[in-house]
Design a protein around this motif. Sequence first.
Motif, PDB file in Angstrom:
ATOM      1  N   GLN A  91      39.496  36.105  34.000  1.00  0.00           N
ATOM      2  CA  GLN A  91      38.794  37.175  34.694  1.00  0.00           C
ATOM      3  C   GLN A  91      37.803  36.566  35.690  1.00  0.00           C
ATOM      4  O   GLN A  91      37.296  35.459  35.502  1.00  0.00           O
ATOM      5  N   LYS A  92      37.541  37.311  36.728  1.00  0.00           N
ATOM      6  CA  LYS A  92      36.693  36.813  37.814  1.00  0.00           C
ATOM      7  C   LYS A  92      35.313  36.395  37.314  1.00  0.00           C
ATOM      8  O   LYS A  92      34.693  35.463  37.852  1.00  0.00           O
ATOM      9  N   LYS A  93      34.801  37.033  36.277  1.00  0.00           N
ATOM     10  CA  LYS A  93      33.464  36.708  35.767  1.00  0.00           C
ATOM     11  C   LYS A  93      33.383  35.278  35.237  1.00  0.00           C
ATOM     12  O   LYS A  93      32.288  34.742  35.047  1.00  0.00           O
ATOM     13  N   ASN A  94      34.552  34.649  35.017  1.00  0.00           N
ATOM     14  CA  ASN A  94      34.580  33.273  34.532  1.00  0.00           C
ATOM     15  C   ASN A  94      34.710  32.248  35.656  1.00  0.00           C
ATOM     16  O   ASN A  94      34.885  31.057  35.396  1.00  0.00           O
ATOM     17  N   VAL A  95      34.675  32.724  36.895  1.00  0.00           N
ATOM     18  CA  VAL A  95      34.843  31.839  38.056  1.00  0.00           C
ATOM     19  C   VAL A  95      33.475  31.561  38.686  1.00  0.00           C
ATOM     20  O   VAL A  95      32.681  32.475  38.893  1.00  0.00           O
ATOM     21  N   ARG A  96      33.212  30.298  39.004  1.00  0.00           N
ATOM     22  CA  ARG A  96      31.940  29.907  39.595  1.00  0.00           C
ATOM     23  C   ARG A  96      32.193  28.998  40.798  1.00  0.00           C
ATOM     24  O   ARG A  96      33.244  28.405  40.942  1.00  0.00           O
ATOM     25  N   LYS A  97      31.156  28.911  41.638  1.00  0.00           N
ATOM     26  CA  LYS A  97      31.200  27.975  42.758  1.00  0.00           C
ATOM     27  C   LYS A  97      30.007  27.046  42.654  1.00  0.00           C
ATOM     28  O   LYS A  97      28.872  27.501  42.521  1.00  0.00           O
ATOM     29  N   ALA A  98      30.263  25.753  42.687  1.00  0.00           N
ATOM     30  CA  ALA A  98      29.178  24.777  42.583  1.00  0.00           C
ATOM     31  C   ALA A  98      28.349  24.774  43.864  1.00  0.00           C
ATOM     32  O   ALA A  98      28.860  25.018  44.956  1.00  0.00           O
ATOM     33  N   LYS A  99      27.071  24.503  43.729  1.00  0.00           N
ATOM     34  CA  LYS A  99      26.182  24.452  44.887  1.00  0.00           C
ATOM     35  C   LYS A  99      26.635  23.346  45.827  1.00  0.00           C
ATOM     36  O   LYS A  99      26.848  22.206  45.425  1.00  0.00           O
ATOM     37  N   GLY A 100      26.793  23.693  47.107  1.00  0.00           N
ATOM     38  CA  GLY A 100      27.203  22.719  48.116  1.00  0.00           C
ATOM     39  C   GLY A 100      28.688  22.443  48.155  1.00  0.00           C
ATOM     40  O   GLY A 100      29.143  21.571  48.905  1.00  0.00           O
ATOM     41  N   THR A 139      34.631  40.187  47.016  1.00  0.00           N
ATOM     42  CA  THR A 139      35.489  41.378  46.944  1.00  0.00           C
ATOM     43  C   THR A 139      35.863  41.731  45.509  1.00  0.00           C
ATOM     44  O   THR A 139      35.853  42.898  45.126  1.00  0.00           O
ATOM     45  N   ALA A 140      36.212  40.715  44.713  1.00  0.00           N
ATOM     46  CA  ALA A 140      36.688  40.962  43.347  1.00  0.00           C
ATOM     47  C   ALA A 140      35.571  41.484  42.447  1.00  0.00           C
ATOM     48  O   ALA A 140      34.421  41.051  42.541  1.00  0.00           O
ATOM     49  N   ASN A 141      35.921  42.412  41.586  1.00  0.00           N
ATOM     50  CA  ASN A 141      35.006  42.881  40.545  1.00  0.00           C
ATOM     51  C   ASN A 141      35.022  41.892  39.392  1.00  0.00           C
ATOM     52  O   ASN A 141      35.981  41.129  39.219  1.00  0.00           O
ATOM     53  N   LYS A 142      33.989  41.923  38.561  1.00  0.00           N
ATOM     54  CA  LYS A 142      33.881  40.922  37.499  1.00  0.00           C
ATOM     55  C   LYS A 142      35.024  40.993  36.493  1.00  0.00           C
ATOM     56  O   LYS A 142      35.377  39.990  35.871  1.00  0.00           O
ATOM     57  N   ASP A 143      35.638  42.176  36.331  1.00  0.00           N
ATOM     58  CA  ASP A 143      36.718  42.325  35.361  1.00  0.00           C
ATOM     59  C   ASP A 143      38.103  42.141  35.978  1.00  0.00           C
ATOM     60  O   ASP A 143      39.113  42.179  35.265  1.00  0.00           O
ATOM     61  N   ASP A 144      38.165  41.979  37.303  1.00  0.00           N
ATOM     62  CA  ASP A 144      39.452  41.692  37.943  1.00  0.00           C
ATOM     63  C   ASP A 144      39.927  40.312  37.512  1.00  0.00           C
ATOM     64  O   ASP A 144      39.145  39.494  37.011  1.00  0.00           O
ATOM     65  N   TYR A 145      41.227  40.048  37.736  1.00  0.00           N
ATOM     66  CA  TYR A 145      41.802  38.775  37.296  1.00  0.00           C
ATOM     67  C   TYR A 145      41.991  37.809  38.460  1.00  0.00           C
ATOM     68  O   TYR A 145      42.422  38.185  39.551  1.00  0.00           O
ATOM     69  N   PHE A 146      41.652  36.551  38.185  1.00  0.00           N
ATOM     70  CA  PHE A 146      41.766  35.458  39.158  1.00  0.00           C
ATOM     71  C   PHE A 146      42.921  34.555  38.743  1.00  0.00           C
ATOM     72  O   PHE A 146      43.030  34.154  37.580  1.00  0.00           O
ATOM     73  N   PHE A 147      43.798  34.225  39.696  1.00  0.00           N
ATOM     74  CA  PHE A 147      44.955  33.353  39.430  1.00  0.00           C
ATOM     75  C   PHE A 147      44.917  32.183  40.407  1.00  0.00           C
ATOM     76  O   PHE A 147      44.597  32.347  41.590  1.00  0.00           O
ATOM     77  N   HIS A 148      45.289  30.989  39.916  1.00  0.00           N
ATOM     78  CA  HIS A 148      45.335  29.819  40.791  1.00  0.00           C
ATOM     79  C   HIS A 148      46.274  28.770  40.194  1.00  0.00           C
ATOM     80  O   HIS A 148      46.272  28.537  38.977  1.00  0.00           O
ATOM     81  N   ALA A 149      47.070  28.148  41.054  1.00  0.00           N
ATOM     82  CA  ALA A 149      47.945  27.066  40.585  1.00  0.00           C
ATOM     83  C   ALA A 149      47.085  25.962  39.972  1.00  0.00           C
ATOM     84  O   ALA A 149      46.033  25.612  40.503  1.00  0.00           O
ATOM     85  N   LYS A 150      47.531  25.421  38.865  1.00  0.00           N
ATOM     86  CA  LYS A 150      46.731  24.454  38.105  1.00  0.00           C
ATOM     87  C   LYS A 150      46.713  23.086  38.777  1.00  0.00           C
ATOM     88  O   LYS A 150      47.768  22.491  39.026  1.00  0.00           O
ATOM     89  N   ASP A 151      45.513  22.614  39.080  1.00  0.00           N
ATOM     90  CA  ASP A 151      45.265  21.241  39.554  1.00  0.00           C
ATOM     91  C   ASP A 151      45.971  20.884  40.864  1.00  0.00           C
ATOM     92  O   ASP A 151      46.144  19.702  41.171  1.00  0.00           O
TER      93      ASP A 151
END
Length: 579
Positions: free
Chosen positions: A540-549, A485-497
Motif C-alpha cells: 500500500q502507498k502508506k508503506n512507500v517513502r522517499k529519502a531526503k535528497g 496523487t495516490a491515497n494512502k490505501d491505494d496500492y503501489f507496484f514496482h518491478a523488484k530491484d
Amino acid sequence: MSFDGIVTKAVVDDLKEKIVGGKINKVNQPDKNEIILSIYKDKKTYKLLITASSSFSRMHFTDQIKENPLQVYNFCMLLRKYLQGALIKSVEQISMDRIVFIEVQSRDEMGYPMDYYLVVELMGKHSNIILIQKDSLKIIDSIKHLSFDENNLRQIIAGSKYEFLTSDKYNVLETYPKPSEIKADKADKLAKFFYKNYEGYSPTISSEIALRAGVDPDKRTDDLSDDEWKAIDEQFSNIVSAIRDKNFVPSIVYNEDKRAKDFHVIELKKYGYRKEGFESLHQMLDAYYKKNVHNDSLNQKKSHLKKVLKTKLSRNENKLSNLKLDLLEANDRQKYKIYADLISSNYHVIEKGEESVIVDNFYDDMKKIEIPLDSSKSAHQNAQYYYKLYGKLKKRQEVITEEIPVVKEENRYIEQLINSLDNVTGNSEVEEIKDEMSKEGLIKRGSKKKSSAKPSKPRHFVTANNVDIYVGKNNYQNDKLTLKTANKDDYFFHAKDIPGSHVIMRNDNINDDDIATALQLAAYYSSGKDENYVEVDYTQKKNVRKAKGAKPGMVFYENFTTVNVDIRDFVPEKVKEII
C-alpha cells in the motif's frame, strides 16, 4: 523500396476519387520531414500523411494520432498560410514515377485567387515536399532545401524555378517493349532488369515477376533461355494489365519468422512466406509502417539521450571499479601503522641508506617482519611517512565508503531514465525527460523559450472490474503519482530491484484479477519486459517513502509482497486505456 511508382499510382487513383473537390482544413507537421493534411469532403475528414523521410518516404491516409512538436516548424506555418482553407482541384502522378502534384486553389498574399502545386517527391534520400506557384513554377518553400553544392542537377530553394525530373525508362501506361525485346546491353540480375528499364518498378515487384515465371530472380539475364524469356514476357504482361485495369490487391507479406517483409498493391503470389490482405491500400500502408517505423525523429532523439546516459553509466562503472580497488587498499591501511610503530621502536638498528629492515613484530607474537624503507630517508622520516599514509588511507576510506553508495544510486537513477526512454511514445515525453536530465546535470540545455505545452499525463488503464490503474512515464511523473496523487490505501507496484515505472492502483473494491493486471503492467513497463518472468513487489502507498535528497523517482518501501509475474503472453493493448 516497396513504395514504388505502381503503389504511388494506386494511391493517386484513390486520392482522385476521395479528396479532389475537398477542402484542406488543417495542416500539421509532427516531424521535420512529415506533414499531415486534414481534408474535408462529403461530410468526411481524411488525414493525408506525406513523409519525405529518406528511409520511409510515402503518402497515404492514416488513422494514427501523431503528436505535434512543442514548437511549430517554419514550413508548417508557411503551409498553413497558403493551404489552410484551400480547395483541392486535382491530384496527378508524373508518368509512372514517384512524383505527385496536388493542385490547390488558394489566395496569394494580397488575397487574390491563386493556384499552387504541392509537389510530393517520394524518391528515397532525394524525397521532398515542395510548394510552388502553378503558373510560374516558382518555389515558395520546401521541407528540405537543396543547393547546387549538394546536387549538381537542380536546386530547391525559395525563389528558384522548379525543374521537373525526367526519366529515360519505359512507361507501361504507354507503348512499351516486352522484356525479351529489351534484354540488356549489359548482363544483370533479372530482379534488377525490370526496375532499371521500366518506370515505377521496384525490387519487390521485379522479384515477383521472376518467381511467377519460375525463374530465379538472381539469375543473370544473359543466362536466360528463350523459354524463360517467354514466361517472363507473359508474367510481365499480367502485371501491366493489373496496373492498367487498377486490379490492386493490397497486402503485406511475411518472412518465415512472421515478421513483415514487404507490401504491395499487386498481389504477391510467390514473394513471401504468407500474406495478409486489407480492404484498402491506405489501411495496408498505415499498418505496415506502424509496425516497421515509429517516428524517425523521435527515435533519433531517444537514441541521442540514451547514448548520453549509457556513456555516463559506463564512466560510473569504471569509477566504481576504481573506488573498490582504492577501498581494498584503504582497508589494508593497518599494516602501515604497524610499520610506523615498529620503525619507531627500532630507530637504533636502522641506518639511513637501507632499503628494508627485518624486526620483531610485537603485534604478532614477535614474529619476524620485513619492512620496506626509502633509502634516501632516515628511520624517523620513514616512520612519519607510514603514519601519514595510514592517516591518508583512513580518511580515504571514509570518503569512499560515502561515495560508493552515491555512485550506485546515480547508476540506478540513470538506468531508470533509460527505461523511461524505452517506453516514451511522443516528443513531449522525450522533452520532459530531457528537461529532467538537464536539471540533474546530465546534459546542458541552451537558452530556449519555455514551452507552453501541457505536461504529459501518466498512462491510465481501467480493468474489467472498472478499477483505475496509473503508470508513470518518467521520474517526475512517478514521484507525483506515488507521493501526491495516490491515497494512502491505494496500492503501489514496482518491478523488484530493476528500473521500472511506478504503478498505482486505486483501492476500490479490487479483486485478484485487478491485482494480476497491475502486476503485469508493472512488469511490462520495466527493464525486464523482454524476459519471460519478472519479480514485482507491491504494497500500500502508506508503506512507500522517499529519502531526503533522493533523485526523482527513487523511493523505498516496506511490508511488501513479491510475486513472480509471467508476461510471456501479456499484451498491454488488451487492457482498456483511457487516452
